[in-house]
Design an enzyme around this catalytic site. Sequence first.
Site, PDB file in Angstrom:
ATOM      1  N   CYS A  16       0.838  -1.197   0.000  1.00 46.40           N
ATOM      2  CA  CYS A  16       0.000   0.000   0.000  1.00 46.40           C
ATOM      3  C   CYS A  16       0.876   1.251   0.000  1.00 46.40           C
ATOM      4  O   CYS A  16       2.109   1.164   0.049  1.00 46.40           O
ATOM      5  CB  CYS A  16      -0.938   0.024   1.214  1.00 46.40           C
ATOM      6  N   CYS A  19       3.608   1.729   2.576  1.00 45.99           N
ATOM      7  CA  CYS A  19       4.878   1.039   2.336  1.00 45.99           C
ATOM      8  C   CYS A  19       5.828   1.910   1.527  1.00 45.99           C
ATOM      9  O   CYS A  19       6.991   2.107   1.894  1.00 45.99           O
ATOM     10  CB  CYS A  19       4.649  -0.280   1.587  1.00 45.99           C
ATOM     11  N   CYS A  83      44.679 -18.199 -16.514  1.00 41.76           N
ATOM     12  CA  CYS A  83      45.110 -18.522 -15.151  1.00 41.76           C
ATOM     13  C   CYS A  83      44.237 -17.790 -14.141  1.00 41.76           C
ATOM     14  O   CYS A  83      43.337 -17.039 -14.511  1.00 41.76           O
ATOM     15  CB  CYS A  83      46.583 -18.156 -14.942  1.00 41.76           C
ATOM     16  N   CYS A  86      43.592 -14.047 -14.364  1.00 42.35           N
ATOM     17  CA  CYS A  86      42.561 -13.633 -15.335  1.00 42.35           C
ATOM     18  C   CYS A  86      41.175 -13.610 -14.686  1.00 42.35           C
ATOM     19  O   CYS A  86      40.441 -12.630 -14.772  1.00 42.35           O
ATOM     20  CB  CYS A  86      42.544 -14.577 -16.537  1.00 42.35           C
ATOM     21  N   ASP A 495      14.463 -34.464  11.616  1.00 43.14           N
ATOM     22  CA  ASP A 495      13.015 -34.460  11.832  1.00 43.14           C
ATOM     23  C   ASP A 495      12.531 -35.900  11.749  1.00 43.14           C
ATOM     24  O   ASP A 495      13.046 -36.682  10.936  1.00 43.14           O
ATOM     25  CB  ASP A 495      12.335 -33.606  10.760  1.00 43.14           C
ATOM     26  N   ASP A 689      11.915 -32.324   5.408  1.00 44.77           N
ATOM     27  CA  ASP A 689      11.329 -32.566   4.085  1.00 44.77           C
ATOM     28  C   ASP A 689      11.337 -31.332   3.188  1.00 44.77           C
ATOM     29  O   ASP A 689      10.886 -31.389   2.053  1.00 44.77           O
ATOM     30  CB  ASP A 689       9.919 -33.134   4.207  1.00 44.77           C
ATOM     31  N   ASP A 693       9.498 -27.832   7.264  1.00 42.53           N
ATOM     32  CA  ASP A 693      10.722 -27.629   8.041  1.00 42.53           C
ATOM     33  C   ASP A 693      11.564 -26.482   7.489  1.00 42.53           C
ATOM     34  O   ASP A 693      12.693 -26.263   7.948  1.00 42.53           O
ATOM     35  CB  ASP A 693      11.571 -28.912   8.028  1.00 42.53           C
TER      36      ASP A 693
END
Length: 794
Positions: A16, A19, A83, A86, A495, A689, A693
Amino acid sequence: MSETNHATLGITGMTCAACSNRIEKTLNKMDGVDAQVNLTTEKASIDFDPGKTSLDDISKKIENIGYGVLTEKVDLDVFGMTCAACSNRIEKVLNKQAGVSNATVNLTTESAMIEYNPGMVDVDSLIEKIKNTGYDAKPKAEAEEKQTHKEKELQGKKLKLIVSAILSAPLLVTMLVHLFHISIPGIFMNPWFQFALATPVQFIIGWQFYVGAYKNLRNGGANMDVLVALGTSAAYFYSLYEAVKTIGHPAYMPHLYFETSAVLITLILFGKYLEAKAKTQTTNAISELLNLQAKEARVVKDGKEVMIPVEEVKVGDHLIVKPGEKIPVDGIVVKGKTSVDESMLTGESIPIEKDPGAKLIGSTINKNGSIEMEAIKVGKDTALASIVKVVEEAQGSKAPIQRLADVISGYFVPIVIGIAVVTFAIWILFVEPGQFEPALVAAIAVLVIACPCALGLATPTSIMVGTGRAAESGILFKGGEHLERTHQLQAIVLDKTGTITKGKPEVTDFYGDTEALQLLASAEKGSEHPLAGAIVAYATENDIDFVDVEAFNAIPGHGIQAEIAGKQVLVGNRKLMIDHQVDIEGNDEKLTEFETEGKTAMLLAIDGMYRGIVAVADTIKETAPQAIKELKEQGLEVIMLTGDNERTAEAIAKQVGIDHVIAQVLPEEKADKVKEIQAQGKKVAMVGDGVNDAPALVTADIGIAIGTGTEVAIEAADVTILGGELLLIPKAIKISHATIRNIRQNLFWAFGYNTAGIPVAAIGLLAPWIAGAAMALSSVSVVTNSLRLKRIKL
């Protein structure tokens, strides 16, 4: 304000006018900043004084107040690097470019990953910046196109090497005369014969070194090309000077070093060819992943089956896949039944049954039935494409351990030139006063033995091979920094559901009447929790009819509340019942018994009265005990995290060999528990998973997602384990340890080689051609050592 820069930043998170006003006020309070923020375009127009603040400071200020700054990422193929000096040079130039937030240039992959603000800079200007630095770049090519380019480049190097070797061979014979005093035809010792052979090697075959040196010096840098051009030119032009002295003086015996310059260039080209050939082997992981992809698809058009290239498949197309064929893209089964071998992605060797509505993953193999499928994700959106992207980004990223090598490489060439000048001066003034030749030979040896290539290749080649080897085993590291941090882990948090257990619970016990089961199953039908699915399946097996749910509310960590047929239904743990004043006295004993057996027990109440109890068990993965044993053997503290109560959690933990359990943890508390372990000074990995988590995965030092290569799992974690095979976790840690050990070996030999080689050359104990051979082979040895990771046993 004095001289100002202008920038346009894309802002995310504004909802809005409040913000945009807040961001604008915050920015305008910064010293030297004049900003206007537009909510509609979601952009900030900013004029700022670079002497008082930077674009990076402005971006951080926006992020600190809760919004995001829009950036884009581009991958470029970079050409002409020889190298580490570079790659460091290009990286510094890009990172100084206004609008670039981060640039990483990788010598091994010959690529640049650039994060930039599209409002300030575009891809064309970034490419132009690289070109102005003396190199070339273009947007990253498709793997096959890049492979073709690499093959052509390798053929070109091979041709140059052959021509150079043919021209240098007669000159090498003259070197043997000096070393062993053997007799050869006089033509070989003729200065103009040697000149004729050495000149095309120096200025045609070796022209690339002059071009590279000029471009670097023009831009204020210095790389390996500068050392080679200086060393070989000194030998060549001194020899030419000596040859000219023979004109009119046929009795003069010239001191020629044409063989030194020509043989040096040949040896360096030989080293570069071997290095390039070895480097192609480090990209095998990407090639092998891409080879898994189907090349064609059988699409249904106007009722007919038409074979088209897989690149032409569009979302929504219906495809026919016959037995033995690869699934072309990600999608769902529309008609037919089959079983699909998904081992290439999940590691699961048993084919998965697929009915209409089931998800299909592109590049997996249809084992028996013929099916019709709908394409859901194609091209770069498929699971395989996501995996390839992760591996490519990981191989192109830099590990923190490389910073030291980068810093040294940046100063290396100027220091070596300085040492060569000092060596020349000491020899001509003190060691052999007035003798130009020995001073020149010692200085040339110093120039050619020193090379930053080995330092630049030490880390990225190991990272490439290590991440590639991991990908082949179903382990995806998101970047080199994650591969490095993994070996520092001291504790690992697992977990329970879906990680230690299969995540497919089943009802083992139910105490209650038919009405209780009907209301229980009807209430759980609205829940997405894995335990709810088990209860619904149990009711279906017992021919229970479901009743419409009038109201439903999930209470995280405690249970559910529902209204069914005018009755209030509660399903959950003790706390839920106590909070709603349900008398469960006398049923605690059965509840405790189930929990001690490792089962999750839930109480059922209808209209405030206790009506039953249901026990659900989630079976442990077969490999979980072995995986946890291996993690312990690696010296890690293994912790199980679960929302279950203490008794159930302890019972599960005991079965798999875990000693430390954190139970009754709500989903939003998982990240806090990880922080508590970190507060003890431990480096912590979280395994989950990748979906519920996610906060804990992000909080941990290393987040490890157990998944099937889904975008959510890959995005949430630093490491993704394809499939649910827990044994891949200790393997991931083993790969990390092996890769870091390999990097340290490379850095040790690269540092040691230069530390020992330069003084030996300076005191005159190395002939220039021997120094050149040693320099050329140093890079080859680093790449070869890195390739040993491909053979690591997991």
